[in-house]
Design an enzyme around this catalytic site. Structure first.
Site, mmCIF file in Angstrom:
data_model
loop_
_atom_site.group_PDB
_atom_site.id
_atom_site.type_symbol
_atom_site.label_atom_id
_atom_site.label_comp_id
_atom_site.label_asym_id
_atom_site.label_seq_id
_atom_site.Cartn_x
_atom_site.Cartn_y
_atom_site.Cartn_z
ATOM 1 N N HIS A 100 47.890 36.949 31.122
ATOM 2 C CA HIS A 100 47.111 38.071 30.593
ATOM 3 C C HIS A 100 46.341 37.609 29.348
ATOM 4 C CE1 HIS A 100 45.972 41.772 28.594
ATOM 5 N NE2 HIS A 100 45.991 42.301 29.803
ATOM 6 N N GLU A 172 40.067 40.052 35.101
ATOM 7 C CA GLU A 172 40.025 40.925 33.929
ATOM 8 C C GLU A 172 39.123 40.276 32.883
ATOM 9 O OE1 GLU A 172 43.576 43.707 33.809
ATOM 10 O OE2 GLU A 172 44.198 41.948 32.695
HETATM 11 P P1 PGA Z 1 42.943 48.481 29.622
HETATM 12 O O1 PGA Z 1 43.952 47.281 29.876
HETATM 13 O O2 PGA Z 1 42.787 49.189 30.933
HETATM 14 O O3 PGA Z 1 43.618 49.315 28.596
HETATM 15 O O4 PGA Z 1 41.648 47.896 29.183
HETATM 16 C C1 PGA Z 1 43.769 46.450 30.990
HETATM 17 C C2 PGA Z 1 44.637 45.255 30.916
HETATM 18 O O5 PGA Z 1 44.845 44.696 29.833
HETATM 19 O O6 PGA Z 1 45.134 44.826 31.973
#
Ligand code: PGA
Length: 263
Positions: A100, A172
């Site tokens: 992440h 992401e």
């Molecule tokens: P968020 O987080 O939807 O609050 O932007 C997404 C993530 O970090 O996976």
């Protein structure tokens, strides 16, 4: 052609919720999901380590699987503060999130180390959710796809094509996490298409066609339908919007309907 990949929608709680909150969350989520058809999708929730046992109990015999937000690559040993794959299995995990953006940014995690974690997770029978994403600077320099390719190769090198398909790729964009807006659908579609092409080039078309690529980064109830509808988006990874069980249920319901009708 009809999509053959099973859609998958999940959330990570990050550093939120105590063990006792898991039951409340599960009750809210499962109550709402019981009113709709979700047998065609996978659903996951990633609580912090300390809430895993409680979450496993709360989601037992339900369509929701749980996972952790990180793990170590070694089976055991002198790794103070770390958690192994077998510990996660014992706690009831099916999934483990790796790489992440917050782990890369704040804890010095690297894709070279993440590769060891992917291997260890697969060997233990956990499904890795491998996060990938470019920074704002990468995006501005026009090198997003190049960065994503490098992350994919580094984290997946040495894996057999059949194992690639056992990994869930979570695109992401690092600049879209924790923001007021997600990445726009055209941009997301381009990245997902290019990642799929790259997987095909590198690991063969069977692996590429079978691997799920999900989008995360500021997904909301409002943006979930349009993001879920994007070509080559096989699921959603939701953060803040899903930190209450009822809200996550709303996203799951909306997205499940889109995926059910997606060609
Ligand atoms: P968020 O987080 O939807 O609050 O932007 C997404 C993530 O970090 O996976």
């Amino acid at each position: 052609m009809r999509i053959i990949r099973r859609p998958i929608i999940g959330t990570g709680w990050k550093m939120n919720h105590l063990a006792a909150d898991a039951r409340i969350y599960a009750d809210e989520l499962l109550e709402q999901l019981s009113q709709v058809q979700v047998s065609g999708i996978d659903i996951f929730v990633l609580p912090p380590f300390t809430a895993l046992h409680a979450a496993a109990a709360a989601f037992a015999d339900s369509p929701v699987a749980i996972g952790a937000q990180n793990m170590h690559w070694a089976e055991s040993g002198a790794w103070t503060g770390e958690i192994s794959a077998s510990m996660l299995l014992e706690a009831g995990c099916t999934y483990v999130e790796l790489a992440h953006a917050e782990r890369l940014t704040h804890f010095g995690e690297t894709y070279e180390k993440v590769r060891l974690k992917v291997e260890a997770a697969l060997a233990a029978g956990l499904t890795p959710i491998l996060c990938l994403g470019e920074t704002m600077q990468d995006k501005e320099l026009g090198r997003s796809d190049e960065v994503l390719r490098w992350q994919l190769v580094t984290a997946l090198s040495g894996l057999a094509p059949a194992d690639i398909a056992r990994v869930v790729l979570a695109y992401e964009p690092r600049w879209a996490i924790g923001q007021s807006q997600s990445a726009d659908p055209e941009y997301v579609t381009k990245r997902h298409n290019n990642m799929r092409d790259f997987l095909s080039e590198r690991f063969g078309s069977d692996a590429a066609m079978a691997t799920r690529i999900i989008y995360g980064g500021s997904v909301t109830i409002d943006t979930a339908p349009v993001l879920a509808a994007c070509e080559n988006v096989d699921g959603l990874f939701v953060g803040r919007q899903a930190w209450r069980g009822g809200d996550f249920a709303s996203v799951v319901k909306i997205a499940a309907e889109i995926f059910a009708n997606k060609e």
